[in-house]
Write a protein that holds these residues in place. Sequence first.
Motif, PDB file in Angstrom:
ATOM      1  N   LYS A   1       0.825  -1.204   0.000  1.00  0.00           N
ATOM      2  CA  LYS A   1       0.000   0.000   0.000  1.00  0.00           C
ATOM      3  C   LYS A   1       0.866   1.264   0.000  1.00  0.00           C
ATOM      4  CE  LYS A   1      -4.110  -1.937   2.290  1.00  0.00           C
ATOM      5  NZ  LYS A   1      -5.033  -1.814   3.440  1.00  0.00           N
ATOM      6  N   SER A   2       1.948   1.242   0.766  1.00  0.00           N
ATOM      7  CA  SER A   2       2.826   2.414   0.797  1.00  0.00           C
ATOM      8  C   SER A   2       3.456   2.653  -0.566  1.00  0.00           C
ATOM      9  CB  SER A   2       3.905   2.246   1.873  1.00  0.00           C
ATOM     10  OG  SER A   2       4.925   1.340   1.484  1.00  0.00           O
ATOM     11  N   PHE A   3       3.780   1.575  -1.284  1.00  0.00           N
ATOM     12  CA  PHE A   3       4.349   1.729  -2.620  1.00  0.00           C
ATOM     13  C   PHE A   3       3.331   2.344  -3.574  1.00  0.00           C
ATOM     14  CE2 PHE A   3       4.815   0.199  -6.952  1.00  0.00           C
ATOM     15  CZ  PHE A   3       6.113   0.565  -7.248  1.00  0.00           C
ATOM     16  N   PHE A   4       2.136   1.789  -3.647  1.00  0.00           N
ATOM     17  CA  PHE A   4       1.122   2.287  -4.578  1.00  0.00           C
ATOM     18  C   PHE A   4       0.680   3.702  -4.232  1.00  0.00           C
ATOM     19  CE2 PHE A   4       0.183  -2.432  -4.775  1.00  0.00           C
ATOM     20  CZ  PHE A   4       0.849  -2.613  -5.965  1.00  0.00           C
ATOM     21  N   ALA A   5       0.783   4.079  -2.952  1.00  0.00           N
ATOM     22  CA  ALA A   5       0.352   5.412  -2.528  1.00  0.00           C
ATOM     23  C   ALA A   5       1.408   6.478  -2.770  1.00  0.00           C
ATOM     24  CB  ALA A   5      -0.023   5.396  -1.047  1.00  0.00           C
ATOM     25  N   THR A   6       2.682   6.108  -2.833  1.00  0.00           N
ATOM     26  CA  THR A   6       3.741   7.116  -2.895  1.00  0.00           C
ATOM     27  C   THR A   6       4.521   7.124  -4.205  1.00  0.00           C
ATOM     28  OG1 THR A   6       5.327   5.610  -1.831  1.00  0.00           O
ATOM     29  CG2 THR A   6       4.058   7.062  -0.387  1.00  0.00           C
TER      30      THR A   6
ATOM     31  N   MET B   1      11.045  -5.621   2.693  1.00  0.00           N
ATOM     32  CA  MET B   1       9.619  -5.758   2.938  1.00  0.00           C
ATOM     33  C   MET B   1       9.193  -5.103   4.256  1.00  0.00           C
ATOM     34  SD  MET B   1       6.662  -6.821   1.990  1.00  0.00           S
ATOM     35  CE  MET B   1       6.983  -7.881   0.587  1.00  0.00           C
ATOM     36  N   ASP B   2      10.097  -5.034   5.234  1.00  0.00           N
ATOM     37  CA  ASP B   2       9.750  -4.425   6.523  1.00  0.00           C
ATOM     38  C   ASP B   2       9.962  -2.908   6.483  1.00  0.00           C
ATOM     39  OD1 ASP B   2      12.484  -4.652   6.294  1.00  0.00           O
ATOM     40  OD2 ASP B   2      12.824  -5.125   8.408  1.00  0.00           O
ATOM     41  N   SER B   3       9.478  -2.272   5.428  1.00  0.00           N
ATOM     42  CA  SER B   3       9.613  -0.828   5.254  1.00  0.00           C
ATOM     43  C   SER B   3       8.274  -0.233   4.873  1.00  0.00           C
ATOM     44  CB  SER B   3      10.641  -0.496   4.163  1.00  0.00           C
ATOM     45  OG  SER B   3      11.918  -1.023   4.465  1.00  0.00           O
ATOM     46  N   LEU B   4       8.126   1.043   5.158  1.00  0.00           N
ATOM     47  CA  LEU B   4       6.983   1.825   4.690  1.00  0.00           C
ATOM     48  C   LEU B   4       7.526   3.010   3.916  1.00  0.00           C
ATOM     49  CD1 LEU B   4       4.748   1.907   7.913  1.00  0.00           C
ATOM     50  CD2 LEU B   4       4.418   0.471   5.885  1.00  0.00           C
ATOM     51  N   LEU B   5       7.177   3.112   2.635  1.00  0.00           N
ATOM     52  CA  LEU B   5       7.632   4.241   1.829  1.00  0.00           C
ATOM     53  C   LEU B   5       6.797   5.468   2.164  1.00  0.00           C
ATOM     54  CD1 LEU B   5       8.065   2.372  -1.552  1.00  0.00           C
ATOM     55  CD2 LEU B   5       9.876   3.161  -0.030  1.00  0.00           C
ATOM     56  N   THR B   6       7.457   6.617   2.238  1.00  0.00           N
ATOM     57  CA  THR B   6       6.762   7.836   2.653  1.00  0.00           C
ATOM     58  C   THR B   6       6.719   8.903   1.569  1.00  0.00           C
ATOM     59  OG1 THR B   6       8.827   8.630   3.655  1.00  0.00           O
ATOM     60  CG2 THR B   6       7.265   7.490   5.097  1.00  0.00           C
ATOM     61  N   ARG B   7       7.584   8.799   0.543  1.00  0.00           N
ATOM     62  CA  ARG B   7       7.513   9.734  -0.585  1.00  0.00           C
ATOM     63  C   ARG B   7       8.151   9.099  -1.810  1.00  0.00           C
ATOM     64  NH1 ARG B   7      11.985  14.583  -0.011  1.00  0.00           N
ATOM     65  NH2 ARG B   7      11.365  14.829  -2.187  1.00  0.00           N
TER      66      ARG B   7
ATOM     67  N   GLU C   1      -4.205   4.673   2.492  1.00  0.00           N
ATOM     68  CA  GLU C   1      -5.515   4.178   2.052  1.00  0.00           C
ATOM     69  C   GLU C   1      -6.311   5.259   1.337  1.00  0.00           C
ATOM     70  OE1 GLU C   1      -7.248   2.387   5.576  1.00  0.00           O
ATOM     71  OE2 GLU C   1      -6.457   0.438   4.947  1.00  0.00           O
ATOM     72  N   LYS C   2      -6.194   6.496   1.786  1.00  0.00           N
ATOM     73  CA  LYS C   2      -6.897   7.579   1.103  1.00  0.00           C
ATOM     74  C   LYS C   2      -6.338   7.783  -0.301  1.00  0.00           C
ATOM     75  CE  LYS C   2      -8.098  12.483   1.536  1.00  0.00           C
ATOM     76  NZ  LYS C   2      -7.960  13.705   2.375  1.00  0.00           N
ATOM     77  N   GLN C   3      -5.023   7.688  -0.446  1.00  0.00           N
ATOM     78  CA  GLN C   3      -4.384   7.916  -1.730  1.00  0.00           C
ATOM     79  C   GLN C   3      -4.773   6.845  -2.750  1.00  0.00           C
ATOM     80  OE1 GLN C   3      -2.581  10.586  -2.483  1.00  0.00           O
ATOM     81  NE2 GLN C   3      -2.134   9.935  -4.580  1.00  0.00           N
TER      82      GLN C   3
END
Length: 444
Positions: free
Chosen positions: A184-189, A273-279, A436-438
């Motif tokens: 989700k973080s990938f598709f959102a950022t 995999m244990d990461s969250l992309l932020t931008r 999720e909003k993105q």
Amino acid sequence: MSNYEEEIPLHVSGSSSPTLRYRRDRPSSPTLLSLPRRSDFTTRQLLRPRGILALIKVAVPVALFVIIVGLLYWEPHIEIAFYNRSWVKQEVLALAPLAGCFSPRAVSPSYNVTDALYGPKHTEVHAGTSLQFGMDCYDFAGTILPLDRPAPARTIPADQRVQYHTYWRTDLAAFGERQEWMLKSFFATQDTDRSRLVLWSNGDLSQNTILQKWLGRYPEAFVLKVVDYEELARGTELQGSELLRMTDAKAWIDGDLVRLLVIWAYGGVWIDMDSLLTRDLAPLLEHEFVTQWDCYDKKYVPMNGALMHFRKHSPYLCEAFHVMTHSPPPRKGTTDWGATLYLKLRRRLIAGGIPPFKVLPFCFSDARSCRLDNRLPDPFASDPFDGRWTMGYGRETGGGLDNALKKVFSIHLHNQWEKPFPKGGWVERLLLRRFEKQIGEEDS
């Protein structure tokens, strides 16, 4: 003291009774023996339970007072690590020659050395200092501006997109909702019109219902692949090597190996995999890089591969494979093919006159790893906005913490899969809800 002799008869059967004569000291004043020395008396008293308790009651408050006063004047930095000297000498300090992967006859036609090493760059990722103080690292990350690009006029074929790679070992745990947050973080950022995420695994994940959903939503931007070590290593020094079968229970050794092999074969970005992309990572991709381990500049483990980028058939990776095949096999549960390998390779490149790959500052992907006063809050604890957080971060959208998250590129969670994100915590408020909003998943 006067001396005297005393006789004691000995009775032995069948013989006369001899006399045993011995000598002993007799005190001239019997009262002296009944008075213990003061030192003996004090020691015995202190060793009694009551004396020990009294000593603790005095010593503990005094020690606490000394520590508290000391902390007002001194800032302690304590880290203890032990390294075998012979290992350091052989595996870190020794400088073996390069394999020649940067020579014109060895470089792949798909790799442009002039552009990659010496071409003009629009962003600077080396700050020149350690960026340990206050908001320095976050502010430096903010100097890297996002790319302003219009949507492409046509659909870009999957193999012509920027490839992003990650890895999941199916034998260690099932792929579930917690792992889904990375997707989700990938598709959102990231720019899903220009990029594609490849989820590698050591087993078939095509029947996983979570992954089937994302395959259906992003058919051009998401794909599943199973690792074939022999195929990925084709044309490298690792081809046919027993090293391709190395693994451990933590997935460190094989995870580090997969990183290098898939980027060699396909080029692109690696994300643990244990990461969250932020931008969006796009502004960084004119450089080939790994990341700084943390803000402390660890002497023998200064670099991390949780986020890295190299071009297809990069000579840097060719040289890395040479180091791997000419070094002792990696030790189980170590970063021998990670941090240690990157350090050995970078030192050899510099000694060989080759501009080394870049090292992104720690906060770009690992802002959790620094001092209490300037690292990100614990993602798995309730919000620590109780005065201990000294950077003035606000709690909500638009606050200081939110602004910092928008400057850095990723948050590395270091395999803490068993820990849930607190309900209503900063990760949920400032990241997960935004993802999720993105991507239109608010009601999911």
